[in-house]
Design an enzyme around this catalytic site. Structure first.
Site, PDB file in Angstrom:
ATOM      1  N   ILE A 205      46.404  28.549  42.632  1.00  0.00           N
ATOM      2  CA  ILE A 205      46.406  28.491  43.964  1.00  0.00           C
ATOM      3  C   ILE A 205      45.756  29.277  44.631  1.00  0.00           C
ATOM      4  O   ILE A 205      44.989  29.510  46.098  1.00  0.00           O
ATOM      5  CB  ILE A 205      47.764  27.752  44.953  1.00  0.00           C
ATOM      6  CG1 ILE A 205      48.883  28.998  45.366  1.00  0.00           C
ATOM      7  CG2 ILE A 205      48.774  27.310  44.692  1.00  0.00           C
ATOM      8  CD1 ILE A 205      49.937  29.413  45.810  1.00  0.00           C
ATOM      9  N   GLY A 206      44.683  30.390  44.468  1.00  0.00           N
ATOM     10  CA  GLY A 206      44.214  31.457  45.083  1.00  0.00           C
ATOM     11  C   GLY A 206      43.574  32.022  43.727  1.00  0.00           C
ATOM     12  O   GLY A 206      44.250  32.742  43.334  1.00  0.00           O
ATOM     13  N   GLU A 207      42.825  33.567  44.787  1.00  0.00           N
ATOM     14  CA  GLU A 207      42.248  34.301  44.315  1.00  0.00           C
ATOM     15  C   GLU A 207      41.509  35.224  45.441  1.00  0.00           C
ATOM     16  O   GLU A 207      40.854  34.878  45.599  1.00  0.00           O
ATOM     17  CB  GLU A 207      41.267  34.059  42.950  1.00  0.00           C
ATOM     18  CG  GLU A 207      40.686  35.012  42.320  1.00  0.00           C
ATOM     19  CD  GLU A 207      40.312  34.884  40.941  1.00  0.00           C
ATOM     20  OE1 GLU A 207      39.782  35.080  39.769  1.00  0.00           O
ATOM     21  OE2 GLU A 207      40.130  33.500  40.346  1.00  0.00           O
ATOM     22  N   GLY A 208      41.624  36.656  44.169  1.00  0.00           N
ATOM     23  CA  GLY A 208      41.034  37.827  45.801  1.00  0.00           C
ATOM     24  C   GLY A 208      41.031  38.721  44.701  1.00  0.00           C
ATOM     25  O   GLY A 208      40.394  38.867  43.468  1.00  0.00           O
TER      26      GLY A 208
ATOM     27  N   PHE B 176      42.243  40.999  44.963  1.00  0.00           N
ATOM     28  CA  PHE B 176      43.889  41.348  44.126  1.00  0.00           C
ATOM     29  C   PHE B 176      43.461  41.303  42.557  1.00  0.00           C
ATOM     30  O   PHE B 176      43.960  41.591  41.312  1.00  0.00           O
ATOM     31  CB  PHE B 176      44.351  41.672  44.943  1.00  0.00           C
ATOM     32  CG  PHE B 176      46.382  42.139  44.052  1.00  0.00           C
ATOM     33  CD1 PHE B 176      46.710  41.676  43.327  1.00  0.00           C
ATOM     34  CD2 PHE B 176      47.169  42.659  44.370  1.00  0.00           C
ATOM     35  CE1 PHE B 176      48.089  41.724  42.899  1.00  0.00           C
ATOM     36  CE2 PHE B 176      48.249  43.560  44.482  1.00  0.00           C
ATOM     37  CZ  PHE B 176      48.951  42.779  42.936  1.00  0.00           C
TER      38      PHE B 176
ATOM     39  N   VAL C 289      46.766  34.030  42.369  1.00  0.00           N
ATOM     40  CA  VAL C 289      47.325  34.013  42.857  1.00  0.00           C
ATOM     41  C   VAL C 289      48.051  31.986  41.972  1.00  0.00           C
ATOM     42  O   VAL C 289      47.602  31.745  42.484  1.00  0.00           O
ATOM     43  CB  VAL C 289      48.285  33.219  44.087  1.00  0.00           C
ATOM     44  CG1 VAL C 289      49.254  33.377  44.932  1.00  0.00           C
ATOM     45  CG2 VAL C 289      47.004  35.092  44.969  1.00  0.00           C
TER      46      VAL C 289
ATOM     47  N   LYS D 103      51.713  36.665  42.884  1.00  0.00           N
ATOM     48  CA  LYS D 103      50.585  37.126  43.524  1.00  0.00           C
ATOM     49  C   LYS D 103      50.485  38.272  41.314  1.00  0.00           C
ATOM     50  O   LYS D 103      50.941  39.080  41.732  1.00  0.00           O
ATOM     51  CB  LYS D 103      50.053  37.600  44.311  1.00  0.00           C
ATOM     52  CG  LYS D 103      48.799  38.891  44.202  1.00  0.00           C
ATOM     53  CD  LYS D 103      48.366  38.764  45.874  1.00  0.00           C
ATOM     54  CE  LYS D 103      48.665  39.758  46.637  1.00  0.00           C
ATOM     55  NZ  LYS D 103      48.224  40.102  47.585  1.00  0.00           N
TER      56      LYS D 103
ATOM     57  N   ASP E 262      43.618  44.848  57.248  1.00  0.00           N
ATOM     58  CA  ASP E 262      42.270  43.879  56.158  1.00  0.00           C
ATOM     59  C   ASP E 262      42.081  42.499  57.585  1.00  0.00           C
ATOM     60  O   ASP E 262      42.877  41.277  56.759  1.00  0.00           O
ATOM     61  CB  ASP E 262      42.775  43.766  55.501  1.00  0.00           C
ATOM     62  CG  ASP E 262      41.504  43.643  54.648  1.00  0.00           C
ATOM     63  OD1 ASP E 262      40.538  42.680  55.048  1.00  0.00           O
ATOM     64  OD2 ASP E 262      41.747  42.747  53.505  1.00  0.00           O
TER      65      ASP E 262
END
Length: 422
Positions: free
Chosen positions: A74-77, A79, A82, A102, A202
């Site tokens: 559902i996500g990526e960053g 780090f 996710v 995560k 942040d």
């Protein structure tokens, strides 16, 4: 969004870590910030509250995410990735719990240090506008280093998604104000309501997550730091954060204060107003940097309304928008000491929302009054119509009577004529 980081952790351990024990893994120490015996930093507070966190095995989280399947991503960053997952209650009974997991990339720039910072800070803080950390996984074995975090699941993704992704319906004006207020309350808690001050470092729209009711919660504490100890004005640190959101005084000097968060908050306030990212390369050169573009449209001029998010389609309070812009401008003051505290920001936003509610109530009252007048006029018109109809029917009735009388007279005349002898 471009990030700038100056840390990369290359350390690896071959032993299994069952929990982030502070005597071997802590990042922040009391001696770093204060010599007072009464001072308790994040490390000490974490030792007191860490028992509330749940330690997961890697196998458990792998099962929870269907082996970290792409369909559950559902996500990526910076780090890592996710995933949406489901875990069993700690007692083993009851319904499964939806969570966000995560997973640290093995070559992630943020690395183990930021993972540990999240565990420590989110293990200590507790507030309705901060995302809840349920647990973690720290495993080093033949498969390599495994660092994971397990959060409460936030079904409406981030403020960034709702502001800039056209797949979402535009956020209504009142909802935008409430999200701005909730995020400000989260920052005010970190700055002023804990035993130790926490600088988020942040703050940006992608880190403001939204629950099922669009209630905002700050996430991603990997860059958070303890604030300066009593007597100190700032924390000296390597510059880390996201391009377009970091305060210029922090970028130039490395001096980190709570007012650095206030600047970032001002940027996001303008994103909420305009529906534009802090930096958009695909726009004309003069419009790429949000803070440069909005300088052409101060809150006090007529053209100010042209910067408001067009997706609102005029459904907002122009007076409220001006007040929000002025609040954002104060957060973006060049001098950090001239910026308001987040507590002051919270109070001003509450007044803006209250004014908007009163404005709406007044408009509704006017609308009710106008509707009442229209109904009264309609009743009068209806009454007039009834009178006219009644008169018309009486007139027709009289005509009928006259016709009937004339017919009777004609009949009698004809009879007399017929009875006259020839």
């Amino acid at each position: 969004m471009k990030c700038f980081y100056y840390f990369k952790d290359k350390s690896r351990s071959n032993k299994q870590i069952s929990a982030p024990e502070l005597n071997s893994l802590h990042v922040f120490t009391k001696s770093s910030y204060s010599s007072s015996a009464l001072y308790r930093g994040i490390s000490e507070l974490y030792e007191e509250k860490a028992r509330n966190l749940r330690a997961f095995s890697f196998t458990e989280l792998k099962r929870a995410t269907n082996d970290f399947g792409m369909l559950l991503k559902i996500g990526e960053g910076g780090f890592g990735s996710v995933y949406k997952g489901s875990i069993k209650p700690i007692e083993g009974n009851g319904d499964t719990l939806l969570v966000a997991i995560k997973k640290l990339n093995k070559d992630a720039l943020q690395g183990h240090k930021q993972w540990l910072a999240e565990v420590q800070f989110l293990g200590v803080v507790e507030h309705p506008n901060l995302v809840k950390l349920i647990g973690y996984c720290a495993s080093d074995d033949e498969r390599g280093i495994q660092r994971l975090l397990v959060y409460e699941y936030m079904p409406n993704k981030s403020l960034e998604s709702h502001l800039f992704d056209k797949a979402y319906d535009p956020l209504p004006w009142k909802t935008r104000l409430e999200i701005a207020l909730g995020a400000a309350q989260g920052l005010a808690y970190l700055h002023e309501e804990l035993e130790v001050q926490v600088i988020y470092r942040d703050f940006k729209s992608s880190n403001v997550l939204l629950d099922a009711n669009l209630k905002p919660k700050l996430s991603d504490f990997g860059l958070a730091r303890e604030g300066p100890a009593a007597g100190d004005t700032h924390v000296s640190t390597a510059v880390m954060g996201t391009y377009g959101y970091a305060a210029p005084d922090y970028v130039e000097t490395g001096h980190l204060t709570a007012k650095s968060d206030v600047w970032s908050y001002g940027v996001v306030l303008y994103e909420i107003l305009t529906g534009r990212h802090s930096f958009e390369r695909n726009r004309p050169k003069m419009e790429q940097k949000l803070l440069e573009w909005i300088k052409q449209y101060p809150a006090d001029i007529k053209r100010f309304g042209s910067i408001i998010d067009s997706r609102l389609e005029g459904q907002y309070s122009i007076s409220g928008a001006r007040k929000v812009a002025k609040l954002a401008d104060s957060c973006l003051s060049k001098s950090a000491k001239d910026r308001p505290t987040m507590r002051e920001v919270v109070e001003r936003l509450k007044h803006i929302i209250q004014d908007y509610d009163e404005e709406n109530t007044a408009e509704k009252n006017v609308e009710v009054l106008e509707n009442g007048l229209v109904e009264s006029e309609q009743k009068v018109n209806q009454s007039d119509s009834s009178v006219l109809w009644k008169k018309r029917m009486e007139h027709l009735e009289k005509l009928g009577e006259n016709v009937e009388s004339a017919s009777r007279r004609r009949f009698m005349i004809l009879q007399r004529i017929n009875n006259v002898p020839l």
